[in-house]
Design an enzyme around this catalytic site. Sequence first.
Site, PDB file in Angstrom:
ATOM      1  N   LYS A  61       0.832  -1.203   0.000  1.00  0.00           N
ATOM      2  CA  LYS A  61       0.000   0.000   0.000  1.00  0.00           C
ATOM      3  C   LYS A  61       0.873   1.262   0.000  1.00  0.00           C
ATOM      4  CE  LYS A  61      -3.787  -2.406   2.217  1.00  0.00           C
ATOM      5  NZ  LYS A  61      -4.342  -2.885   3.491  1.00  0.00           N
ATOM      6  N   GLN A 105      -4.668  -1.623   9.901  1.00  0.00           N
ATOM      7  CA  GLN A 105      -4.447  -2.865   9.154  1.00  0.00           C
ATOM      8  C   GLN A 105      -5.018  -4.064   9.918  1.00  0.00           C
ATOM      9  OE1 GLN A 105      -3.101  -3.292   5.998  1.00  0.00           O
ATOM     10  NE2 GLN A 105      -3.597  -5.455   6.263  1.00  0.00           N
ATOM     11  N   ASP A 128     -11.701   3.183   4.629  1.00  0.00           N
ATOM     12  CA  ASP A 128     -11.947   1.745   4.411  1.00  0.00           C
ATOM     13  C   ASP A 128     -13.315   1.334   4.973  1.00  0.00           C
ATOM     14  OD1 ASP A 128     -11.379  -0.788   3.445  1.00  0.00           O
ATOM     15  OD2 ASP A 128     -10.186  -1.397   5.177  1.00  0.00           O
TER      16      ASP A 128
END
Length: 290
Positions: A61, A105, A128
């Site tokens: 990422k 994460q 997200d």
Amino acid sequence: MLCMSEKRLAKLMKGSALASQILDSAREKIATIRQKTGVTPCLATVLVGDDESSAVYVRMKRKRCDDVGMTSLLIKLPRETTTDTLVAEVTKLANDASVHGILIQHPVPRSVDKRAAFETIPLLKDVDGVTSEAMGRLILGMPAFPACTPAGIMRLLIDHNVEFDGAHAVVIGRSPIIGRPMASMLINVHATVTLCHSRTRDLPDIVRQADILIAAVGKSRFVQGDWIKEGAIVVDAGYNVGNVGDVDFEAAMERAGMITPVPGGVGPMTIATLIEQTADAAVEQLGISL
Ligand code: NAP
């Protein structure tokens, strides 16, 4: 003369090709934001613990951020981090005007209350779609950034002109990051959705009814070729040890109409969606129009 009939194989839905188009347009957007405001969009990633796969995903990422000219900030915390410490770190990022998107994460160690940490992310920086507010908005069809993996899958299906209206979509997996938001997205485009999980009875029979199948189970080659309806659209979100998906790919190729490869299918779409949503979050936070 003996004429051998050729086997018809599924068409590949390559996420890598579409993802590079999305990243190209994100690069332009980021350059325009910088030109108009002097600000470079920034994605902050919080990594807790020493899970090797997570470290690899975070590196990928950050590399993509570099590629498109976006700043990436990495907050690395030890495995023994407490919920209070994680919440305090996320609060700092929430209050930092130079940070436009926050990603925690997965997975975080079990000892941490990850829901408490997710809920600390402000809606505008929740790139997200992990907060309960973003998920509630998705279910109701209200604006918010959706979870990147299912959003990337939707983008890929739309790009391949998949018909959703009235189609039977079967989603295997009900996690908050893939299965549940995926089901909501498919309902929002008028598919008839069956959401399956580990307690589902007669799974192969349900899968055999699927016009669209999304596999997000986390088990190598779990979905068998003979579960797949002829001509079905198959999306394999799984990413297991040895670069293997959740679908028995070779067998599925002989029955599906279209299928995503692993790797090069859903994975690149997830990252491209994350970058794009962070650029869009920066646009909103800076109050500009492009
Ligand atoms: P997860 O949280 O472990 O969820 C797995 C789901 O599969 C659960 O809902 C579970 O049911 C269900 N399941 C497990 N065994 C089953 C069975 N025998 N029959 C039917 N359902 C079963 O996993 P996740 O985070 O959603 O990830 C799923 C996969 O996607 C993994 O391979 C992961 O590596 C991959 N992934 C890929 C990307 C990408 O960008 N490509 C991103 C994230 C994750 P219960 O709820 O009943 O336990």
